[in-house]
Design a protein around this motif. Structure first.
Motif, short mmCIF file in Angstrom:
data_model
loop_
_atom_site.label_atom_id
_atom_site.label_comp_id
_atom_site.label_asym_id
_atom_site.label_seq_id
_atom_site.Cartn_x
_atom_site.Cartn_y
_atom_site.Cartn_z
N VAL A 110 -15.90 -9.14 -36.09
CA VAL A 110 -14.75 -9.08 -35.18
C VAL A 110 -14.89 -10.12 -34.08
CG1 VAL A 110 -13.54 -7.66 -33.48
CG2 VAL A 110 -14.26 -6.67 -35.67
N LYS A 111 -16.08 -10.24 -33.53
CA LYS A 111 -16.32 -11.20 -32.45
C LYS A 111 -16.09 -12.63 -32.94
CE LYS A 111 -19.80 -12.59 -29.03
NZ LYS A 111 -21.19 -12.34 -28.53
N ILE A 112 -16.59 -12.94 -34.14
CA ILE A 112 -16.41 -14.29 -34.70
C ILE A 112 -14.93 -14.57 -34.94
CG2 ILE A 112 -16.84 -15.74 -36.73
CD1 ILE A 112 -19.56 -14.30 -37.01
N LEU A 113 -14.22 -13.61 -35.50
CA LEU A 113 -12.80 -13.80 -35.80
C LEU A 113 -11.98 -14.01 -34.54
CD1 LEU A 113 -12.40 -11.06 -38.56
CD2 LEU A 113 -12.45 -13.54 -38.91
N LYS A 114 -12.32 -13.30 -33.49
CA LYS A 114 -11.57 -13.43 -32.24
C LYS A 114 -11.90 -14.71 -31.49
CE LYS A 114 -10.43 -8.60 -31.44
NZ LYS A 114 -10.46 -7.46 -30.50
N SER A 115 -12.97 -15.40 -31.94
CA SER A 115 -13.33 -16.67 -31.30
C SER A 115 -12.65 -17.86 -31.97
CB SER A 115 -14.85 -16.85 -31.33
OG SER A 115 -15.30 -17.11 -32.65
N LEU A 116 -11.89 -17.61 -33.04
CA LEU A 116 -11.21 -18.69 -33.75
C LEU A 116 -10.16 -19.34 -32.85
CD1 LEU A 116 -10.57 -16.89 -37.16
CD2 LEU A 116 -12.18 -18.77 -36.78
N GLU A 117 -9.88 -20.61 -33.11
CA GLU A 117 -8.85 -21.30 -32.35
C GLU A 117 -7.49 -20.65 -32.57
OE1 GLU A 117 -8.78 -25.47 -33.09
OE2 GLU A 117 -10.85 -25.78 -32.47
N GLN A 118 -7.25 -20.24 -33.79
CA GLN A 118 -5.99 -19.57 -34.10
C GLN A 118 -6.09 -18.11 -33.70
OE1 GLN A 118 -4.72 -20.03 -38.12
NE2 GLN A 118 -2.80 -18.95 -37.83
N LYS A 119 -5.14 -17.63 -32.90
CA LYS A 119 -5.17 -16.26 -32.44
C LYS A 119 -4.88 -15.30 -33.59
CE LYS A 119 -6.07 -17.35 -28.23
NZ LYS A 119 -7.40 -17.05 -27.67
N VAL A 120 -5.70 -14.27 -33.70
CA VAL A 120 -5.54 -13.31 -34.79
C VAL A 120 -5.62 -11.89 -34.24
CG1 VAL A 120 -6.49 -14.86 -36.53
CG2 VAL A 120 -8.03 -13.30 -35.29
N ASN A 121 -5.01 -10.98 -34.99
CA ASN A 121 -5.12 -9.56 -34.69
C ASN A 121 -6.07 -8.97 -35.72
OD1 ASN A 121 -4.64 -7.06 -33.52
ND2 ASN A 121 -2.84 -6.66 -34.78
N VAL A 122 -7.14 -8.32 -35.28
CA VAL A 122 -8.18 -7.84 -36.19
C VAL A 122 -8.22 -6.31 -36.21
CG1 VAL A 122 -10.62 -7.90 -36.78
CG2 VAL A 122 -9.57 -9.89 -35.69
N PHE A 123 -8.14 -5.76 -37.43
CA PHE A 123 -8.34 -4.32 -37.63
C PHE A 123 -9.71 -4.16 -38.29
CE2 PHE A 123 -3.76 -5.13 -38.15
CZ PHE A 123 -3.23 -4.26 -37.21
N ALA A 124 -10.54 -3.29 -37.73
CA ALA A 124 -11.90 -3.12 -38.26
C ALA A 124 -12.16 -1.65 -38.59
CB ALA A 124 -12.93 -3.62 -37.26
N PHE A 125 -12.69 -1.42 -39.79
CA PHE A 125 -12.94 -0.07 -40.25
C PHE A 125 -14.26 0.03 -41.01
CE2 PHE A 125 -8.36 -0.71 -40.16
CZ PHE A 125 -7.91 0.41 -39.46
N SER A 126 -14.80 1.25 -41.01
CA SER A 126 -15.95 1.57 -41.87
C SER A 126 -15.50 2.53 -42.97
CB SER A 126 -17.08 2.20 -41.05
OG SER A 126 -16.63 3.41 -40.44
N ASN A 127 -14.35 3.15 -42.76
CA ASN A 127 -13.83 4.16 -43.68
C ASN A 127 -12.73 3.56 -44.57
OD1 ASN A 127 -11.58 6.34 -44.23
ND2 ASN A 127 -13.51 7.47 -43.99
N GLN A 128 -12.88 3.75 -45.88
CA GLN A 128 -11.93 3.16 -46.83
C GLN A 128 -10.51 3.71 -46.68
OE1 GLN A 128 -13.33 2.77 -50.98
NE2 GLN A 128 -15.22 3.71 -50.24
#
Length: 246
Positions: free
Chosen positions: A18-36
């Motif tokens: 999540v941290k890496i994705l949010k550091s991208l130049e392109q702004k993104v919305n990240v959903f993170a889960f451990s449960n399928q």
């Protein structure tokens, strides 16, 4: 804004992704889960552009490949055509993955930040040009899920619970795919039904013989039959598209 779904059971790895994705130049919305199930519910409610999925979501279970099962389930949904990147610690499995569920790429553990950024950027930038790319759906055949460009499909025929998908080069047999389910997956191309269980891609219609009730398609030797019951409706719909300059 692009939306990415991360499914990873390990909290440390998940948070790092999540941290890496949010550091991208392109702004993104990240959903993170451990449960399928929570991840699947999110995928059904939101338009996801990219999935990052760990292959082993239940490490305590022997021979667990639940991440692959999750993606196969996602691929069966008409609303989902997003790219998938697998996260794996299993050496040599990547070739099987690419063929079985057609993932875009894979990332080995321990994860390499620069590799993640490069792969994700490739996919998201490619997505910016999506309107110029052929429409793609995923078909399942002999246990393999693979993509096909809808623009290449001439017509489809559903018979005895098997969908026969005809292109100029081949006929692909897809068990347990209904015509309704197929048409739900198609967004941009236009398919019309001249006969029950049959739909033709109007972009490939060469000519229509209403008297003898045949449709001739580019790249297909044998004409497609037209039913007398559906002929009038097909003709009205087809000629309406022609008038619009389709």
């Amino acid at each position: 804004m692009k939306q990415i779904l991360v499914l990873e059971d390990n909290e440390h790895t998940r948070n790092r992704l999540v941290k890496i994705l949010k550091s991208l130049e392109q702004k993104v919305n990240v959903f993170a889960f451990s449960n399928q199930e929570e991840a699947f519910g999110c995928a059904m409610m939101h338009r996801i552009d990219l999935f990052l999925v760990d292959i082993i979501l239940c490490p305590k279970e022997k021979n667990d490949f639940s991440g692959i099962s999750f993606v196969e389930r996602i691929r069966e949904c008409a609303s989902c055509s997003a790219e998938v990147v697998f996260i794996t610690s299993i050496a040599g499995l990547e070739v099987d993955l690419l063929h079985r569920v057609h993932c875009y790429d894979y990332i080995e553990k321990p994860i390499d930040e620069e590799r993640i950024k490069r792969i994700v950027s490739e996919i998201l930038n490619r997505g910016e040009k999506a309107s110029k790319l052929p429409e793609r759906i995923y078909l399942r055949n002999n246990g393999i899920c693979f993509p096909i460009d809808v623009t290449e499909i001439r017509y489809v025929l559903n018979q005895n619970r098997i969908m026969y998908v005809y292109t100029a080069e081949e006929c692909i047999e897809v068990p347990n795919l209904t015509l309704k389910r197929f048409l739900e997956q198609v967004r941009d191309s236009i398919f019309l039904s001249p006969l029950k269980g049959v739909a033709v891609n109007i972009a490939h219609i060469e000519s229509v013989d209403y008297v003898n009730q045949f449709i001739y398609l580019k790249g297909i030797k044998e004409p497609v039959s037209m039913g007398s019951v559906m002929k009038k409706r097909f003709r009205n719909e087809y000629e309406a598209y022609i008038k619009r300059g389709y």
